[in-house]
Write an enzyme that holds these catalytic residues in place. Sequence first.
Site, PDB file in Angstrom:
ATOM      1  N   ARG A 144       0.988  -1.103  -0.028  1.00 17.22           N
ATOM      2  CA  ARG A 144       0.034  -0.029  -0.627  1.00 17.22           C
ATOM      3  C   ARG A 144       0.938   1.378  -0.186  1.00 17.22           C
ATOM      4  NH1 ARG A 144      -2.322  -3.563   3.563  1.00 17.22           N
ATOM      5  NH2 ARG A 144      -4.731  -4.275   2.984  1.00 17.22           N
ATOM      6  N   HIS A 275      -2.002   3.480  -5.693  1.00 16.19           N
ATOM      7  CA  HIS A 275      -2.913   1.904  -5.370  1.00 16.19           C
ATOM      8  C   HIS A 275      -2.983   1.297  -6.362  1.00 16.19           C
ATOM      9  CE1 HIS A 275      -5.193   0.386  -1.910  1.00 16.19           C
ATOM     10  NE2 HIS A 275      -5.762   0.022  -2.610  1.00 16.19           N
ATOM     11  N   TYR A 310     -10.167 -10.035  -8.000  1.00 21.27           N
ATOM     12  CA  TYR A 310      -9.389  -9.500  -9.255  1.00 21.27           C
ATOM     13  C   TYR A 310      -9.385 -10.491 -10.132  1.00 21.27           C
ATOM     14  CZ  TYR A 310      -6.395  -5.840  -5.198  1.00 21.27           C
ATOM     15  OH  TYR A 310      -6.869  -5.000  -5.183  1.00 21.27           O
TER      16      TYR A 310
END
Length: 327
Positions: A144, A275, A310
């Site tokens: 992150r 991100h 994803y």
Amino acid sequence: MQNENTPAAPPPKLLDQVRDRIRVKHYSIRTETQYVQWVKRFILFHGKKHPRDMGAPEVEAFLTHLAVEGHVAAATQNQALSALLFLYKEVLAIDLPWLKDVTRAKRPQRMPVVLTRDETRAVLDRMAGVYGLMARLLYGTGMRLMECVRLRVKDVDFARREILIRDGKGAKDRVTMLPDSVVGALQDHLQQRRALFDDDRQKGKATVYMPDALERKYPNAPTEWGWQYIFPSGSYSTDPRSGTERRHHLDEKLLQRAMKRAVQASGLAKPATPHTLRHSFATHLLEAGYDIRTVQELLGHSDVSTTMIYTHVLNKGGRGVTSPLDR
């Protein structure tokens, strides 16, 4: 013994009590700032009425105002509710069962923005220097943004090609890979970082922020090389809690702006941010055939269902279904 004529010290103000309790719980300075602001807004919204004299109707009215008139996002409304939960439970020590039943705003389920391999390369090729190195680390490790910004020297193990991510989301540690392609650039950067550290030490400003418990346990750690931020700020700043002037980590907004310029220069229509590189990391690993549980661990997700989002960009769709049109 206190003299009877000596007036008792006034009790601390409510917002100071909130700050003190947050620091006892070792919450971050960002959380402290946000929670104090929400408590202040809640009190001002109800004409400076003390929270002890308010209840469910006032809390619901405030949250409704944020959503209807303030048009805040669901995450913002939930943050305000969390701040009020903290106020009543941790600061005022008032058990209000109804507060747990206040309806939280439902966060919309949106698909993440993902770059293709060519798009990722186009963006990274337009980022150089420190920001280019950080962007490559984000894409190459799945970190992150703030995890990358807060990296310390001792978190990188060049021999094992590993990066230890400390105190990630959910206060969890995890290990991810160190890409071979950034090793040379990162080692060169650390040489320059060491020179800056030596200069700071000569000026007596080589201390670095440490969580309270660690600073008490290891009093010499703040001036040790291993605890220094890999990506430091270009100037000194004053710690709002301790008042110490020292070098903090780099402002994440600088990386965000550098990424934005690279995306615009690449001619991409996608609203890519730092991100997005994390999303692309996960997607490209799944495309390469890696097990979703492995990707889950690298990302630090508590539940594999979070990682499953994803799969929507895989060649044959999230469920491996071939469109009837393609038949």
